[in-house]
Design a protein around this motif. Structure first.
Motif, PDB file in Angstrom:
ATOM      1  N   LEU A 376       0.744  -1.157  -0.036  1.00 59.84           N
ATOM      2  CA  LEU A 376      -0.025  -0.163   0.197  1.00 59.84           C
ATOM      3  C   LEU A 376       0.851   1.270  -0.085  1.00 59.84           C
ATOM      4  O   LEU A 376       0.747   2.344  -0.754  1.00 59.84           O
ATOM      5  CB  LEU A 376      -0.876   0.034   1.224  1.00 59.84           C
ATOM      6  CG  LEU A 376      -1.669   1.074   1.535  1.00 59.84           C
ATOM      7  CD1 LEU A 376      -2.711   1.488   0.335  1.00 59.84           C
ATOM      8  CD2 LEU A 376      -2.578   1.207   2.591  1.00 59.84           C
ATOM      9  N   GLU A 377       1.868   1.180   0.871  1.00 64.01           N
ATOM     10  CA  GLU A 377       2.874   2.426   0.907  1.00 64.01           C
ATOM     11  C   GLU A 377       3.372   2.346  -0.455  1.00 64.01           C
ATOM     12  O   GLU A 377       3.446   3.684  -1.043  1.00 64.01           O
ATOM     13  CB  GLU A 377       4.076   1.972   1.827  1.00 64.01           C
ATOM     14  CG  GLU A 377       3.418   2.036   3.322  1.00 64.01           C
ATOM     15  CD  GLU A 377       4.706   1.759   4.055  1.00 64.01           C
ATOM     16  OE1 GLU A 377       5.819   2.136   3.841  1.00 64.01           O
ATOM     17  OE2 GLU A 377       4.449   0.683   4.991  1.00 64.01           O
ATOM     18  N   ARG A 378       3.968   1.515  -1.471  1.00 61.12           N
ATOM     19  CA  ARG A 378       4.739   1.458  -2.636  1.00 61.12           C
ATOM     20  C   ARG A 378       3.487   2.103  -3.621  1.00 61.12           C
ATOM     21  O   ARG A 378       3.958   2.883  -4.354  1.00 61.12           O
ATOM     22  CB  ARG A 378       5.056  -0.042  -3.138  1.00 61.12           C
ATOM     23  CG  ARG A 378       6.030  -0.536  -2.329  1.00 61.12           C
ATOM     24  CD  ARG A 378       6.644  -1.723  -2.536  1.00 61.12           C
ATOM     25  NE  ARG A 378       6.791  -1.958  -4.309  1.00 61.12           N
ATOM     26  CZ  ARG A 378       7.460  -3.108  -4.754  1.00 61.12           C
ATOM     27  NH1 ARG A 378       7.701  -4.126  -4.093  1.00 61.12           N
ATOM     28  NH2 ARG A 378       7.795  -3.054  -5.916  1.00 61.12           N
ATOM     29  N   MET A 379       2.506   1.632  -3.345  1.00 64.79           N
ATOM     30  CA  MET A 379       1.264   2.294  -3.919  1.00 64.79           C
ATOM     31  C   MET A 379       1.170   3.793  -4.349  1.00 64.79           C
ATOM     32  O   MET A 379       1.011   4.389  -5.252  1.00 64.79           O
ATOM     33  CB  MET A 379       0.010   1.609  -3.827  1.00 64.79           C
ATOM     34  CG  MET A 379      -1.377   1.975  -4.575  1.00 64.79           C
ATOM     35  SD  MET A 379      -2.645   0.901  -4.110  1.00 64.79           S
ATOM     36  CE  MET A 379      -3.934   1.264  -5.127  1.00 64.79           C
ATOM     37  N   LEU A 380       1.235   4.194  -3.066  1.00 63.52           N
ATOM     38  CA  LEU A 380       1.070   5.660  -2.460  1.00 63.52           C
ATOM     39  C   LEU A 380       2.079   6.338  -3.323  1.00 63.52           C
ATOM     40  O   LEU A 380       2.006   7.541  -3.942  1.00 63.52           O
ATOM     41  CB  LEU A 380       0.769   5.880  -1.327  1.00 63.52           C
ATOM     42  CG  LEU A 380      -0.476   5.515  -0.508  1.00 63.52           C
ATOM     43  CD1 LEU A 380      -0.289   5.326   1.156  1.00 63.52           C
ATOM     44  CD2 LEU A 380      -1.730   6.262  -0.863  1.00 63.52           C
ATOM     45  N   LYS A 381       3.328   5.701  -2.934  1.00 67.63           N
ATOM     46  CA  LYS A 381       4.473   6.405  -3.607  1.00 67.63           C
ATOM     47  C   LYS A 381       4.623   6.534  -4.993  1.00 67.63           C
ATOM     48  O   LYS A 381       5.226   7.446  -5.689  1.00 67.63           O
ATOM     49  CB  LYS A 381       5.586   5.638  -3.198  1.00 67.63           C
ATOM     50  CG  LYS A 381       6.411   5.846  -1.672  1.00 67.63           C
ATOM     51  CD  LYS A 381       7.561   5.251  -1.458  1.00 67.63           C
ATOM     52  CE  LYS A 381       7.995   5.580   0.238  1.00 67.63           C
ATOM     53  NZ  LYS A 381       9.369   4.943   0.255  1.00 67.63           N
TER      54      LYS A 381
END
Length: 517
Positions: A376-381
């Motif tokens: 999810l963090e990678r998605m946001l980045k």
């Protein structure tokens, strides 16, 4: 979105009932005109239009040597060709205006070209005044005019509007042709309304219009989209009984129906029959079968058909890879998912929200919720905004319960972000946890506080020596960090923690840190 319905705003005057001699083609005279009239001059004009150089078009058509060639039929051919080249309605209307300024009065073909160019863009607001102007000029809409409106509604996935235009057509004494009925049937097929598609097919036969392969395929497609495989197969049999041979589109529709029924094995059988009858599969064929495997969670089959697609010379797009990733998410197959994620990105394709959702779903299914949260963090980045599917997966009870447990992977990830000073991404992650009503564990909050204090002190050890956490319902948590003295600027540390932990009240004293949220 503006409806394409035949609203009262577009007036249809009463016309004579005898219209047996109306042209029955899709575009009428303009096709013949475009073949016979364009010539070298027309091709030069179209090249200039493609370059968006209308000033040069003006100079060319004003040349004395061209004046005898620039007839009304020439303008109609250019306007029709502009539609095919997707030059836009503005260009078509520009030619119509120029034609009229040079003393050539618009006729029904002119208005059909203008209305057709607008409706190709599904721009009913632009078509409406042209319809009114047509009527005010004493011109009546013909079969082609109505077919333009019906077909546009079909392309806009608006079957109710398509149906209304067909009724208006009949009310004004114009007999619908195969094109008219096909467009209405196709409109209902696009939304998966098999019953209405079949009903209009029956009305078409009653009207004496012979169905062709296009009509049968539309009905089969309606059955496929509604998930009625048996019904679709019966229509194929009826098609063959009528002496019409199924084509590649027929088989693609049948494979789509198999996908709706999570039956990739049957899709494979239809593929074999298609190939045995001499039809060459296209990219849609393979995408359809891979999607069928995806819905059934058949990872190995999805991989097989992806390879077959490449073998036949077609390059898989993001959607194809998404289908394989989705099959992995059904089974929780992280190894294959990671492999195809690497393949996808190595080919220069940009993963979309669906791709990230599949990865998150795969990890949740594999009981790795904290790794899922890292994705999810990678998605946001990557600048991809989570959608309702993302949130519903993470709100799932099993996932939610697991996410409440301390997660070394997430803690490690947050620690790296904090140590690098990337507090903005930590804040984004915490915000999404709050959106999901996930209370950060005491251990996780302690990590965040320690890093904030360390960052504010310039790297000296300011970690918490001990902590206590008390939960009040799901909305409040207090963490007291006992320390004899904080070796940092209290104001800076408090401001930083308030930034990293949004919507939380931070109280910082020389020996206690209290957070409430």
């Amino acid at each position: 979105m503006t409806t394409l319905a035949a609203s009262s705003a577009i007036r249809t005057s009463q016309v004579p009932r005898d219209r047996a001699n109306q042209p029955r083609g899709r575009v009428g005279r303009s096709v013949a005109e475009s073949r016979d009239v364009l010539g070298d001059l027309g091709r030069k004009v179209l090249r200039l239009v493609a370059e968006n150089n209308l000033a040069a078009v003006n100079r060319l058509l004003d040349d004395p040597g061209c004046r005898g060639k620039v007839t009304k039929a020439f303008y109609h051919s250019i306007m029709h060709a502009c539609q095919k080249q997707a030059a836009g309605s503005k260009v078509a209307l520009w030619f119509a205006d120029r034609m009229e300024k040079h003393g050539l009065k618009p006729n029904i073909v002119t208005f059909n070209c203008m209305i057709g160019s607008c409706m190709k863009e599904l721009n009913i607001d632009q078509a409406r005044p042209l319809w009114e102007r047509m009527l005010e000029s004493g011109l009546e809409p013909n079969r082609i005019t109505y077919n333009i409106m019906i077909s546009s509604c079909s392309k806009g996935h608006d079957p109710a509007a398509a149906e209304k235009w067909l009724y208006r057509m009949m009310e004004n004494g114009i007999k619908p042709c195969t094109v008219s009925y096909t467009a209405v049937i196709d409109a209902f097929a696009k939304v998966g309304d098999a019953a209405s598609a079949e009903s209009w097919f029956a009305q078409m036969e009653e009207a004496g219009e012979a169905p062709d392969a296009v009509v049968f395929n539309s009905v089969i497609n309606a059955c496929a989209k509604s998930g009625h495989l048996d019904r679709a197969e019966r229509w194929v049999q009826r098609m063959m009984n009528s002496g019409i041979r199924p084509d590649d589109k027929t088989y693609n529709c049948l494979m789509h129906a198999c996908g709706r029924n999570q039956n990739p094995e049957q899709a494979g059988l239809w593929y074999d029959q298609m190939a045995s009858r001499g039809f060459r599969p296209d990219a849609i064929t393979f995408s359809t079968i891979i999607n069928s495997c995806s819905k059934a969670g058949k990872v190995d089959l999805a991989c097989y058909w992806l390879k077959e697609m490449v073998t036949h010379g077609f390059e898989p797009n993001v959607m194809c890879y998404n289908c394989v990733l989705h099959a992995c998410s059904v089974r929780g197959n992280t190894d294959v998912a990671m492999h195809f994620w690497t393949v996808l990105t190595s080919k220069g394709l940009s993963p979309n929200t669906v791709a990230y959702n599949c990865m998150i779903g795969t990890l949740l299914q594999a009981c790795q919720p904290w790794v899922a949260l890292e994705w999810l963090e990678r998605m946001l980045k990557a600048g991809k905004e989570p959608d309702s599917v993302t949130l519903s997966m993470l709100k799932d009870k099993t996932s939610k319960d697991r996410l409440k447990e301390p997660g070394p992977n997430l803690s490690s990830s947050l620690r790296k972000l904090l140590q690098s000073g990337d507090f903005e991404q930590v804040q984004v992650c915490i915000k999404h946890m709050q959106r999901l009503k996930l209370i950060p564990s005491g251990e996780l909050i302690q990590d965040i506080i320690s890093e904030c204090l360390s960052f504010s002190s310039g790297g000296t050890d300011s970690s918490c020596t001990s902590s206590t956490v008390s939960d009040v319902g799901d909305s409040q948590s207090h963490l007291a960090s006992e320390k004899s003295e904080l070796s940092c600027d209290p104001g800076s540390a408090q401001k930083l923690m308030q930034t990293v932990l949004p919507n939380m009240t931070v109280t910082l004293t020389p020996n206690v840190v209290v957070l409430s949220f």
